[in-house]
Design an enzyme around this catalytic site. Structure first.
Site, PDB file in Angstrom:
ATOM      1  N   ARG A 225       0.802  -1.228   0.000  1.00 26.75           N
ATOM      2  CA  ARG A 225       0.000   0.000   0.000  1.00 26.75           C
ATOM      3  C   ARG A 225       0.841   1.287   0.000  1.00 26.75           C
ATOM      4  O   ARG A 225       0.567   2.197   0.781  1.00 26.75           O
ATOM      5  CB  ARG A 225      -0.966   0.002   1.184  1.00 26.75           C
ATOM      6  CG  ARG A 225      -1.861  -1.229   1.246  1.00 26.75           C
ATOM      7  CD  ARG A 225      -2.926  -1.117   2.325  1.00 26.75           C
ATOM      8  NE  ARG A 225      -3.689  -2.350   2.412  1.00 26.75           N
ATOM      9  CZ  ARG A 225      -3.469  -3.317   3.294  1.00 26.75           C
ATOM     10  NH1 ARG A 225      -2.494  -3.166   4.191  1.00 26.75           N
ATOM     11  NH2 ARG A 225      -4.199  -4.405   3.310  1.00 26.75           N
TER      12      ARG A 225
ATOM     13  N   VAL B  79      -5.640  -5.031  -5.562  1.00 24.17           N
ATOM     14  CA  VAL B  79      -7.052  -4.667  -5.407  1.00 24.17           C
ATOM     15  C   VAL B  79      -7.368  -4.392  -3.942  1.00 24.17           C
ATOM     16  O   VAL B  79      -8.098  -3.469  -3.603  1.00 24.17           O
ATOM     17  CB  VAL B  79      -7.972  -5.771  -5.963  1.00 24.17           C
ATOM     18  CG1 VAL B  79      -9.440  -5.410  -5.739  1.00 24.17           C
ATOM     19  CG2 VAL B  79      -7.711  -5.978  -7.456  1.00 24.17           C
ATOM     20  N   ASP B  80      -6.797  -5.213  -3.058  1.00 26.44           N
ATOM     21  CA  ASP B  80      -7.025  -5.003  -1.625  1.00 26.44           C
ATOM     22  C   ASP B  80      -8.518  -4.950  -1.320  1.00 26.44           C
ATOM     23  O   ASP B  80      -8.996  -4.092  -0.560  1.00 26.44           O
ATOM     24  CB  ASP B  80      -6.326  -3.715  -1.170  1.00 26.44           C
ATOM     25  CG  ASP B  80      -6.041  -3.691   0.321  1.00 26.44           C
ATOM     26  OD1 ASP B  80      -6.242  -4.725   0.978  1.00 26.44           O
ATOM     27  OD2 ASP B  80      -5.630  -2.627   0.822  1.00 26.44           O
ATOM     28  N   HIS B  81      -9.269  -5.855  -1.929  1.00 26.74           N
ATOM     29  CA  HIS B  81     -10.721  -5.966  -1.767  1.00 26.74           C
ATOM     30  C   HIS B  81     -11.072  -6.095  -0.287  1.00 26.74           C
ATOM     31  O   HIS B  81     -10.644  -7.038   0.379  1.00 26.74           O
ATOM     32  CB  HIS B  81     -11.182  -7.204  -2.547  1.00 26.74           C
ATOM     33  CG  HIS B  81     -12.647  -7.477  -2.537  1.00 26.74           C
ATOM     34  ND1 HIS B  81     -13.526  -6.895  -3.421  1.00 26.74           N
ATOM     35  CD2 HIS B  81     -13.382  -8.307  -1.764  1.00 26.74           C
ATOM     36  CE1 HIS B  81     -14.741  -7.352  -3.194  1.00 26.74           C
ATOM     37  NE2 HIS B  81     -14.685  -8.206  -2.185  1.00 26.74           N
TER      38      HIS B  81
END
Length: 418
Positions: free
Chosen positions: A236, A308-310
């Site tokens: 991130r 994506v870090d859904h």
């Protein structure tokens, strides 16, 4: 997706980020195997399904480095089944699952349970194991047990304030030759900040999260990596200065890779003027300077992966004041079309550069072999229509949650089932 019959794609645009191929060809699949890629294929079997490739793209399946599953423990947010359906709908054939389930993934039994639960899934799931017990950042987890159980790597998916612990974690994890993913945030410097510290945060009356909360943490981790030589993945990345530090580390041949949340490539802190709680991220959205630097980082392979870090949450969990909202948003069904529309069409990234950061580089970070669009290889492919428009409605999403800034907005680009 993997197919199981004869299919003929006529004059279709194929994208293979591994070889750098972006061209119009005929493609024939037979029983899930790529059998022909030629300029002009002559069919000799009437049972073959013919697909007109005009305006369509056939490409390797996408790979999400890390996302969250509600199951086990938070099935009202997302189940493993709905997570798989959402990933396939968005073109992601492989997805890494973060360990903050309930119970958390810090022991072999939960790894085995998830593997059993997803054995027949269309999505290939990779499982991240916790670095510390209960992800609390105190006692090192049984990394050997987790490695033997088949985790893809280790992460607590949260910052570690204790630098001595980070050193011990990297020293202890080194023999397993598995990725170690760290969140570079100095919690003390971050404080209660919810938006990048800037004139915008002051104007909006939101507590600022300073750039140095990320960059001090990156610098500290890189110093420890320089000592231990343990490969590390930085999760991130959100600041222009962070990109510079990672570039310097790579130029010095440190074993480091990095990823950026896809939202940070499309939006900046000005977007938060709506106070939409679905824009609450950790780290927060940065300035326009940060956004452009992150895009440039992807283009030049300084930032390896777009994650994506859904992060699914229920309507009730997200419908609160901005500063109190849990961080994160869904994205598996939205990332590809929005990135294509906003970065490829605008020529910030080439199609190959986008696909590389969503597939080849993800697998490199996981020490896995890349997916290949070549004759004789399994057809782990997706069919993408970049011109097909659709409205994002909760009733149409495969995800059980709809916490996204793009809810009720028009999106151009959609994965087509074949």
């Amino acid at each position: 997706m993997t197919v199981n019959n004869r299919q003929f794609f006529q004059k279709i645009r194929i994208l293979d980020p591994l070889s750098g191929i972006d061209q119009i060809s005929d493609v024939l699949l037979d029983q899930g195997i790529i059998t022909h890629i030629e300029d002009n294929i002559i069919l000799d079997n009437e049972q073959t399904k013919v697909i007109d490739g005009t305006g369509l793209i056939l490409a390797t399946g996408l790979v999400d480095l890390y996302s969250s599953s509600g199951e086990p423990g938070y099935e009202e947010r997302e189940t493993l089944k709905s997570l798989s359906e959402a990933s396939i709908a968005g073109g992601f054939t492989r997805v890494g699952i973060l360990p903050q389930t309930n119970p958390v993934i810090d022991n072999s039994s939960i790894v085995s349970w998830i593997k059993s639960k997803t054995a027949d899934s269309l999505t290939k799931f990779y499982i991240w194991g916790g670095l510390t017990q209960n992800l609390e950042g105190v006692t090192i987890a049984q990394l050997g047990e987790l490695a033997q159980a088949g985790v893809i790597g280790f992460t607590d998916n949260c910052p570690h304030g204790n630098l001595q612990l980070i050193r011990k974690l990297l020293e202890y994890a080194q023999p397993f030759n598995l990725p170690v993913a760290l969140v570079p945030t100095n919690v003390e410097l971050r404080g209660s900040g919810v938006l990048r510290e800037s004139p915008t945060s002051i104007r909006l009356g939101l507590v600022g999260n300073p750039e140095i909360a990320e960059t001090v943490a990156i610098a500290s981790i890189l110093e420890i990596v320089s000592l231990t030589k343990t490969p590390v993945h930085l999760m991130r990345i959100s600041t222009a200065r962070g990109v510079q530090l990672i570039q310097q580390a790579k130029e010095n041949n440190l074993p480091v890779t990095a990823s950026v949340n896809w939202h940070h490539l499309l939006l900046n802190s000005e977007t938060v003027a709506s106070y939409n709680p679905n824009l609450r991220f950790e780290p927060p959205l940065g300035t326009e300077i940060d956004r452009l630097a992150l895009i440039n980082g992807i283009k030049n392979n300084i930032i390896d992966v777009i994650a994506v870090d859904h992060s699914p949450y229920t309507y009730e969990e997200k419908t609160v004041a901005f500063a109190q909202a849990p961080t994160g948003a869904i994205g598996l069904e939205l990332a590809l079309p929005l990135l294509w529309e906003n970065l490829v069409i605008t020529k910030h990234l080439s199609p190959i550069e986008l696909w590389r950061s969503l597939s080849v580089n993800s697998l490199k970070c996981l020490n896995q072999e890349p997916i290949k669009l070549q004759v004789g290889q399994p057809a782990e492919l997706v069919l993408f229509s970049p011109q097909q428009s659709w409205e994002v409605k909760s009733s149409q999403l495969k995800s059980l949650s709809s916490n996204t800034y793009w809810l009720d907005k028009q999106v151009k680009g959609k994965i087509i089932d074949f």
